[in-house]
Motif scaffolding. Structure first.
Motif, PDB file in Angstrom:
ATOM      1  N   PRO A   1       7.755   8.056  -1.701  1.00  0.00           N
ATOM      2  CA  PRO A   1       6.518   8.132  -2.481  1.00  0.00           C
ATOM      3  C   PRO A   1       5.605   9.287  -2.056  1.00  0.00           C
ATOM      4  O   PRO A   1       4.978   9.929  -2.895  1.00  0.00           O
ATOM      5  CB  PRO A   1       5.868   6.775  -2.234  1.00  0.00           C
ATOM      6  CG  PRO A   1       7.018   5.852  -1.937  1.00  0.00           C
ATOM      7  CD  PRO A   1       8.015   6.695  -1.195  1.00  0.00           C
TER       8      PRO A   1
ATOM      9  N   TRP B   1      -6.207   0.015  -5.562  1.00  0.00           N
ATOM     10  CA  TRP B   1      -6.322  -0.564  -6.908  1.00  0.00           C
ATOM     11  C   TRP B   1      -7.649  -1.280  -7.151  1.00  0.00           C
ATOM     12  O   TRP B   1      -7.689  -2.271  -7.859  1.00  0.00           O
ATOM     13  CB  TRP B   1      -5.157  -1.538  -7.181  1.00  0.00           C
ATOM     14  CG  TRP B   1      -3.804  -0.912  -7.101  1.00  0.00           C
ATOM     15  CD1 TRP B   1      -2.952  -0.939  -6.033  1.00  0.00           C
ATOM     16  CD2 TRP B   1      -3.122  -0.166  -8.117  1.00  0.00           C
ATOM     17  NE1 TRP B   1      -1.798  -0.251  -6.320  1.00  0.00           N
ATOM     18  CE2 TRP B   1      -1.869   0.233  -7.597  1.00  0.00           C
ATOM     19  CE3 TRP B   1      -3.454   0.211  -9.431  1.00  0.00           C
ATOM     20  CZ2 TRP B   1      -0.949   0.978  -8.328  1.00  0.00           C
ATOM     21  CZ3 TRP B   1      -2.532   0.946 -10.154  1.00  0.00           C
ATOM     22  CH2 TRP B   1      -1.310   1.316  -9.607  1.00  0.00           C
TER      23      TRP B   1
ATOM     24  N   PHE C   1       2.146  12.992  -4.181  1.00  0.00           N
ATOM     25  CA  PHE C   1       2.554  11.616  -4.470  1.00  0.00           C
ATOM     26  C   PHE C   1       3.546  11.625  -5.634  1.00  0.00           C
ATOM     27  O   PHE C   1       3.238  12.108  -6.730  1.00  0.00           O
ATOM     28  CB  PHE C   1       1.318  10.784  -4.794  1.00  0.00           C
ATOM     29  CG  PHE C   1       1.596   9.310  -4.849  1.00  0.00           C
ATOM     30  CD1 PHE C   1       2.016   8.621  -3.719  1.00  0.00           C
ATOM     31  CD2 PHE C   1       1.461   8.607  -6.031  1.00  0.00           C
ATOM     32  CE1 PHE C   1       2.283   7.254  -3.762  1.00  0.00           C
ATOM     33  CE2 PHE C   1       1.720   7.243  -6.088  1.00  0.00           C
ATOM     34  CZ  PHE C   1       2.139   6.568  -4.947  1.00  0.00           C
TER      35      PHE C   1
ATOM     36  N   TRP D   1       5.055   9.452  -7.909  1.00  0.00           N
ATOM     37  CA  TRP D   1       4.997   8.964  -9.285  1.00  0.00           C
ATOM     38  C   TRP D   1       3.894   9.623 -10.102  1.00  0.00           C
ATOM     39  O   TRP D   1       3.866   9.481 -11.324  1.00  0.00           O
ATOM     40  CB  TRP D   1       4.993   7.448  -9.372  1.00  0.00           C
ATOM     41  CG  TRP D   1       3.687   6.709  -9.270  1.00  0.00           C
ATOM     42  CD1 TRP D   1       2.494   7.030  -9.875  1.00  0.00           C
ATOM     43  CD2 TRP D   1       3.447   5.480  -8.579  1.00  0.00           C
ATOM     44  NE1 TRP D   1       1.543   6.085  -9.588  1.00  0.00           N
ATOM     45  CE2 TRP D   1       2.102   5.117  -8.795  1.00  0.00           C
ATOM     46  CE3 TRP D   1       4.255   4.631  -7.818  1.00  0.00           C
ATOM     47  CZ2 TRP D   1       1.537   3.956  -8.262  1.00  0.00           C
ATOM     48  CZ3 TRP D   1       3.687   3.478  -7.295  1.00  0.00           C
ATOM     49  CH2 TRP D   1       2.344   3.155  -7.509  1.00  0.00           C
TER      50      TRP D   1
HETATM   51  C1  GLC Z   1       0.849   1.141  -2.153  1.00  0.00           C
HETATM   52  C2  GLC Z   1       0.757   0.766  -3.628  1.00  0.00           C
HETATM   53  C3  GLC Z   1       2.112   0.306  -4.150  1.00  0.00           C
HETATM   54  C4  GLC Z   1       3.154   1.382  -3.875  1.00  0.00           C
HETATM   55  C5  GLC Z   1       3.187   1.780  -2.399  1.00  0.00           C
HETATM   56  C6  GLC Z   1       4.052   3.007  -2.164  1.00  0.00           C
HETATM   57  O1  GLC Z   1       1.164   0.025  -1.376  1.00  0.00           O
HETATM   58  O2  GLC Z   1      -0.206  -0.225  -3.842  1.00  0.00           O
HETATM   59  O3  GLC Z   1       2.044   0.065  -5.523  1.00  0.00           O
HETATM   60  O4  GLC Z   1       4.409   0.949  -4.272  1.00  0.00           O
HETATM   61  O5  GLC Z   1       1.876   2.102  -1.965  1.00  0.00           O
HETATM   62  O6  GLC Z   1       3.613   4.077  -2.944  1.00  0.00           O
END
Ligand code: GLC
Length: 388
Positions: free
Chosen positions: A36, A320, A378, A380
């Motif tokens: 991520p 969030w 990041f 996504w």
């Molecule tokens: C945070 C986000 C979650 C995501 C993770 C890795 O915990 O809330 O949605 O999957 O990070 O990016």
């Protein structure tokens, strides 16, 4: 950086490539996935991976396939965890907060919104031709559908992907994500093996979460198992407010704050038009609640819990609780397009492009001034490509 789509495309390519991780496991399996973000999130996260696979299709569909095949390779009799550790074992303080039942676990015992089959259909091909995807759906049906109507239930806030969202405050209270009691929740659920029925029998709480089921419904439709839109409307749509709301067991007396997930069913291609129009016209386009300068905030701006930033107790990030996330914006944008709100869809896309040009591919953005927050590069956030 310029708002020229070519420049944003090049940035996305650079970030996806830079976050790509691959290696060999002792049994010879060659995994490959997009982390991520390069520093904070080293492992393979289920829903991040699905979104990354969708973004990879713009550059290299073979990577989309490898990304999702790696997720599938983690499957144990159809169960795929929220986070898969591959060759980097879980270490440090995260051992206490991650949903693992042993320190050597290969993956967590909790889930994340199961959209794999949908991502596969967008980026790779027909998911019904993949026995492991079919097995994954069998596991979900057998283990997470509490009432036999197709809808899935979750046992912790982080299973929804929306860790500290205020929608979970009245449900888990001091045991909500990134509050001290969360450690107790994890301890209890470890003891109960993250087994939904055992947790429900032990008094819960368990939640039939709207967003989880929207993504699952898209996955089910992609697999030819029938969408869940009708069940979601019957059980989670409130005709009076024109919003969707999660179900909680045991029943909750307090009000659940309104967050973007109340609008997430906009992403369903078979959502009845009159419900979609109410979501858009009575809620989404309200500039005091969801139609903010940098896009759609993760919490309605008129909620007492809405916050522009991400700081919680001891300076820990609480995710969030108001900032704008690009995966959420993309799902809302899909609904605007389908319902023919072309002007508003183009406007939302333009604002997202501007956020990225100004602040880069950040984890999330300030909903008012678009400054970037959370991690850099990041993965996504490359979903901005879907809206160009
Ligand atoms: C945070 C986000 C979650 C995501 C993770 C890795 O915990 O809330 O949605 O999957 O990070 O990016």
């Amino acid at each position: 950086m310029s708002t020229e789509p070519g420049a944003v495309r090049a940035l996305c390519a650079r970030v996806l490539e830079g976050n790509w991780r691959e290696g060999y496991m002792p049994d010879g399996f060659h995994f490959g996935y997009t982390s991520p973000s390069p520093h904070h999130y080293p492992w393979q996260w289920y829903w991040d991976s699905c979104f990354a696979a969708i973004a990879w299709r713009h550059f290299d569909p073979a990577r989309s396939r490898r990304e999702l095949e790696s997720l599938l390779a983690a499957s144990t009799e159809g169960f795929i965890g929220h986070t898969i550790f591959w060759n980097l074992p879980l270490r440090g303080p995260r051992r206490f907060t991650y949903n693992v039942t042993s320190p050597q676990a290969r993956m967590t015992s909790s889930i994340q919104p199961p959209l794999l089959a949908w991502a596969w259909s967008l980026a790779v091909g027909d998911p019904a031709a993949e026995p492991e995807i079919v097995r994954h759906h069998n596991w979900l049906e057998q283990n997470r559908d509490l009432d036999g109507d197709g809808l899935l239930w979750i046992v912790q806030p982080d299973e929804s992907g929306l860790d500290a969202s205020p929608q979970f405050d009245p449900i888990w209270r001091l045991r909500a994500h990134s509050l001290p009691g969360f450690l107790l929740l994890v301890r209890r659920n470890r003891r109960l093996g993250y087994d939904l029925r055992r947790i429900a029998a032990a008094g819960g709480p368990v939640v039939c979460d709207v967003l989880t089921n929207v993504l699952y419904s898209l996955a089910r439709s992609a697999l030819g198992r029938g969408s869940l839109t009708e069940s979601l409307i019957t059980r989670c749509y409130d005709e009076r407010t024109g919003l969707f709301q999660s179900l909680v067991r045991p029943t909750l007396r307090s009000r659940i704050p309104v967050t973007w997930t109340a609008l997430a069913p906009l992403a369903l291609p078979d959502l009845p038009e009159e419900i979609g129009r109410r979501l858009v016209e009575e809620h989404l386009l309200d500039p005091g609640r969801f139609w903010l300068p940098a896009g759609v905030p993760s919490v309605a701006a008129d909620e007492p819990s809405f916050q522009r930033g991400d700081r919680g107790l001891l300076g820990l990030h609480r995710y969030w609780r108001g900032p704008v996330w690009i995966n959420a914006v993309w799902m809302i944008w899909l609904g605007l397009k389908r319902l023919g709100y072309d002007e508003q869809a183009a406007d939302l896309a333009a604002r997202t492009l501007r956020n990225v040009s100004r602040s880069g591919l950040r984890e999330y953005y300030d909903p008012l001034d678009a400054s970037g927050m959370g991690q850099e590069d990041f993965a996504w956030s490359t979903l901005v490509l879907e809206m160009l």
